[in-house]
Design an enzyme around this catalytic site. Structure first.
Site, PDB file in Angstrom:
ATOM      1  N   TYR A  35     -72.204   2.913 -26.201  1.00 14.75           N
ATOM      2  CA  TYR A  35     -72.143   2.098 -24.512  1.00 14.75           C
ATOM      3  C   TYR A  35     -71.195   3.297 -23.352  1.00 14.75           C
ATOM      4  CZ  TYR A  35     -74.504  -0.305 -27.292  1.00 14.75           C
ATOM      5  OH  TYR A  35     -75.667  -1.201 -27.862  1.00 14.75           O
ATOM      6  N   HIS A 113     -82.891   1.845 -23.228  1.00 17.63           N
ATOM      7  CA  HIS A 113     -81.396   1.798 -24.283  1.00 17.63           C
ATOM      8  C   HIS A 113     -80.611   3.200 -23.496  1.00 17.63           C
ATOM      9  CE1 HIS A 113     -84.304  -0.605 -26.888  1.00 17.63           C
ATOM     10  NE2 HIS A 113     -85.176   0.384 -26.908  1.00 17.63           N
TER      11      HIS A 113
END
Ligand SMILES: O=C1C[C@@](O)(C(=O)O)C[C@@H](O)[C@@H]1O
Length: 173
Positions: A35, A113
């Protein structure tokens, strides 16, 4: 953010809903490998809203760890928004109710995503454990993944241009 102007073929102030699903509320505490360094979901939402401003569109953000709340949000927002961007996150592989609710709106929907969810096991761009299959992709208008938070601005930019395109995704009005 830079003040460079993005050329668009339309000037409609599209309203786009950004939905983040289960676990995205923990964004700042998730794997940096997957992330990146973004601090929080609020920072991500601010980033996308500001990017939307630069494009001349309005972004409405919504996030929840509860599938039912996401369903209710989709139901109640469908008449006021022009399109959805969704990171189904924890619902990615088994989110049939949410996927179906989005399909029922008849509105363009782009799946996003941070990771490349189809990357091979061990790939630095993937989730680590190998490819997973999204239950959202087969009815999504499009998808953007593997670019961390930049997946969101990639999805948003492409969606705005597509909504401006009268022969493609432009809303009636
Ligand atoms: O929560 C998430 C985040 C994710 O959607 C992503 O943004 O890469 C990938 C999903 O598999 C995972 O459950």
């Amino acid at each position: 953010m830079t003040s460079r102007t993005v050329e668009r073929r339309g000037d409609r102030r599209h309203r786009i809903a950004l939905i983040d699903g289960p676990n995205m509320s923990s964004l700042g505490r998730r794997s940096k490998q997957v992330y990146g360094e973004i601090n929080s979901l609020a920072d991500l939402q601010r980033y996308v809203v500001e990017y939307g401003e630069a494009l001349g569109v309005e972004i409405e953000t919504f996030d929840s760890n509860h599938e039912g709340y996401i369903l209710e949000y989709i139901h109640e927002s469908a008449d006021r928004v022009d399109a959805y961007i969704i990171n189904p996150a924890g619902l990615t592989t088994k989110g049939e109710g949410v996927r179906h609710a989005l399909e029922d709106t008849g509105l363009p929907t782009v799946e996003v995503h941070f990771s490349n969810i189809q990357a091979a096991a061990g790939s630095s761009r993937g989730l680590g454990g190998g490819s997973i299959s999204s239950s959202f992709t087969h009815t999504a208008t499009g998808m953007c993944m593997g670019l961390r938070q930049y997946s969101y601005v990639g999805a948003l930019t492409a969606l705005v241009h597509a909504l401006d395109d009268q022969g493609f995704l432009a809303p009636d009005a």
